[in-house]
Design an enzyme around this catalytic site. Structure first.
Site, PDB file in Angstrom:
ATOM      1  CG  HIS A  83      -1.729   1.278   1.306  1.00  0.00           C
ATOM      2  ND1 HIS A  83      -2.884   1.425   0.589  1.00  0.00           N
ATOM      3  CD2 HIS A  83      -1.530   2.455   1.950  1.00  0.00           C
ATOM      4  CE1 HIS A  83      -3.379   2.631   0.794  1.00  0.00           C
ATOM      5  NE2 HIS A  83      -2.578   3.283   1.617  1.00  0.00           N
ATOM      6  CG  ASP A 162     -12.233   3.861   5.771  1.00  0.00           C
ATOM      7  OD1 ASP A 162     -11.724   4.778   6.439  1.00  0.00           O
ATOM      8  OD2 ASP A 162     -12.009   3.707   4.562  1.00  0.00           O
ATOM      9  NE  ARG A 169     -10.532  10.958   8.690  1.00  0.00           N
ATOM     10  CZ  ARG A 169      -9.659  10.152   8.077  1.00  0.00           C
ATOM     11  NH1 ARG A 169     -10.046   8.948   7.675  1.00  0.00           N
ATOM     12  NH2 ARG A 169      -8.426  10.515   7.889  1.00  0.00           N
ATOM     13  CB  SER A 184      -8.818   5.471   7.167  1.00  0.00           C
ATOM     14  OG  SER A 184      -9.218   5.488   5.827  1.00  0.00           O
ATOM     15  CE  LYS A 188      -9.333   2.453   3.157  1.00  0.00           C
ATOM     16  NZ  LYS A 188      -9.499   3.843   2.763  1.00  0.00           N
TER      17      LYS A 188
HETATM   18  N1  URA Z   1      -6.222   7.164   2.572  1.00  0.00           N
HETATM   19  C1  URA Z   1      -7.187   6.481   3.214  1.00  0.00           C
HETATM   20  O1  URA Z   1      -7.612   5.429   2.758  1.00  0.00           O
HETATM   21  N2  URA Z   1      -7.684   6.990   4.350  1.00  0.00           N
HETATM   22  C2  URA Z   1      -7.246   8.157   4.891  1.00  0.00           C
HETATM   23  O2  URA Z   1      -7.735   8.547   5.919  1.00  0.00           O
HETATM   24  C3  URA Z   1      -6.243   8.856   4.207  1.00  0.00           C
HETATM   25  C4  URA Z   1      -5.728   8.334   3.048  1.00  0.00           C
END
Ligand code: URA
Length: 439
Positions: A83, A162, A169, A184, A188
């Site tokens: 990631h 999320d 947010r 967050s 995932k």
């Molecule tokens: N990428 C995400 O998936 N979540 C965040 O809060 C910031 C960047």
């Protein structure tokens, strides 16, 4: 019996929330029993008060378990993803993942779309004619089985809380909170059913968090979560002071990845992709040391096994695999426009974020989540930091379809390059490698 207002007040006053309070809030918000305004208030309280490592881990777990968690245990091999926190020209997912998959790692990659000045893997892949990223989870599983690598977007059932919280947010100035970002991302990633994860945490002008200290803190937080969930995990803090490679824009980046997998790509993109693939192979326990893993990743590039893997995944996901041999099958912009150097010298600095913003203005990225992407447009850099430049030599080529934003784009790019007599030494691409037990 908990009440949302008490949880908000407790965090507002700087106290640590219990696991039960976090679970109560996440599940209540997820099923609509806690309204948006209370979830926004809690996000703001977390923004100011932060969260302990235990709270961040619980928030991650709670958001993950509120949705589907894939079980990929039927796959006979290690499952490791990568990631990146996002950058400009950051296309390693299309190089590192095929290299790792070619070495026997199963790579279940759930990716994002471009937003603001940063690009997104899904948009890049969709510039390949007919490539389908919206696979069902069953199809995803089947492609993984056959090919060892599959790319999809976040489905509605993966970490849905999320998705809801991120939307709040985004409009309540609470994105830039380290525990919320860490939870967050990791909620995932952990839902992917992986054994291991390599994090590429960007720092520098083009990164989401430009300061090295913030990138390092985010890396530590995500490592602690991954480790806490029993995953093999490593973080590379990498430089985003200039775009990675030379291409910025979706089809242009796909072309650059194909060239890189054929051994003809820019050195920075090739070396970071090999490094990331090596960590994926190493965490997948397919090599006894990181050096041995690096050798395997290099060999996959040299032998053509990596490009073959990319060709296969394009085919499995219904894209046109002939792009791997004929780049003219990728979308092409109507015209190209050169931006030239104003004087002789060396490139001292590149305003990486501005390059990303200019590319977005041309249509390669999104200013809002609903903006439409033009797969053909973007920017190609001819000069990188430290390069020698001659007056009027092209610094950039813009690939343009719509001339309407062009002047704004050119005005922005006026400030994109600093050309001086002397250039600083180029900063290393990999600033730090951090493992979970280090502090
Ligand atoms: N990428 C995400 O998936 N979540 C965040 O809060 C910031 C960047």
């Amino acid at each position: 019996m908990f009440r949302a207002i008490d949880v908000i007040q407790k965090k507002r006053d700087g106290q640590e929330l219990t696991a039960e309070e976090i679970d109560f809030f996440v599940s209540g918000f997820g099923r609509g029993a806690i309204p948006d305004y209370q979830a926004s208030a809690l996000a703001m309280a977390v923004y100011f008060r932060g969260m302990s490592a235990a709270e961040t881990l619980r928030l991650t777990r709670s958001m993950m378990l509120n949705g589907a968690v894939l079980d990929l245990s039927e796959l006979a091999g290690p499952k490791v993803d990568k990631h990146s926190t996002g950058g400009v020209g950051d296309k390693t997912s299309l190089v590192a993942a095929p290299l790792a998959a070619a070495c026997g790692v199963f790579v279940p990659m759930i990716s994002g779309r471009s937003l603001g000045h940063t690009g997104g893997t899904l948009d890049k892949l969709e510039s390949i004619p007919r490539f389908r990223v919206s696979l069902s989870l069953g199809e995803f599983r089947s492609v993984l089985h056959q090919c060892g690598l599959s790319y999809i977007g976040q489905t509605p059932d993966i970490a849905p809380v999320d998705r809801m919280l991120y939307a709040l947010r985004d409009v309540t100035a609470t994105v830039e909170s380290l525990p919320l970002i860490a939870a967050s991302i990791m909620s995932k990633k952990l839902a992917e059913g992986i054994d291991g994860l390599v994090l590429d945490v960007k720092c520098g002008d083009g990164a989401f968090l430009p300061r090295l200290e913030d990138a390092r803190a985010l890396a530590h937080s995500m490592l602690a979560i991954g480790h806490g969930e029993g995953k093999r995990i490593a973080a590379l803090v990498t430089n985003m002071d200039q775009p990675l490679g030379r291409a910025v824009g979706n089809a242009l980046e796909v072309a650059e990845c194909i060239e890189t997998l054929k051994g003809r790509g820019p050195r920075d993109l090739a070396s970071l992709s090999i490094e990331l693939a090596a960590w994926m192979i190493y965490l997948g326990a397919l090599a006894p040391s990181i050096d041995a893993a690096r050798a395997r990743a290099r060999e996959a590039l040299k032998s053509g096994a990596g490009i073959e893997k990319l060709r296969q995944v394009i085919d499995w996901q219904e894209g046109d695999p002939r792009v791997c041999d004929d780049l003219s099958l990728l979308p092409k912009a109507a015209e190209t426009i050169a931006v030239r150097a104003p004087r002789d010298g060396r490139v001292k600095r590149i305003a990486c974020r501005i390059i990303g913003q200019a590319s977005m203005l041309l249509g390669a990225g999104r200013s809002t989540v609903t903006s439409r992407i033009d797969p053909a447009v973007g920017i190609v850099l001819h000069k990188k930091i430290g390069d020698l430049v001659i007056d009027q030599e092209p610094l950039l080529t813009l690939h343009v379809n719509d001339r309407q934003p062009l002047q704004r784009c050119l005005d922005l790019l006026d400030h994109a390059f600093d050309i001086e007599r002397e250039a600083p030494p180029v900063a290393p691409l990999v600033r730090e490698v951090i493992l979970p037990d280090e502090k």
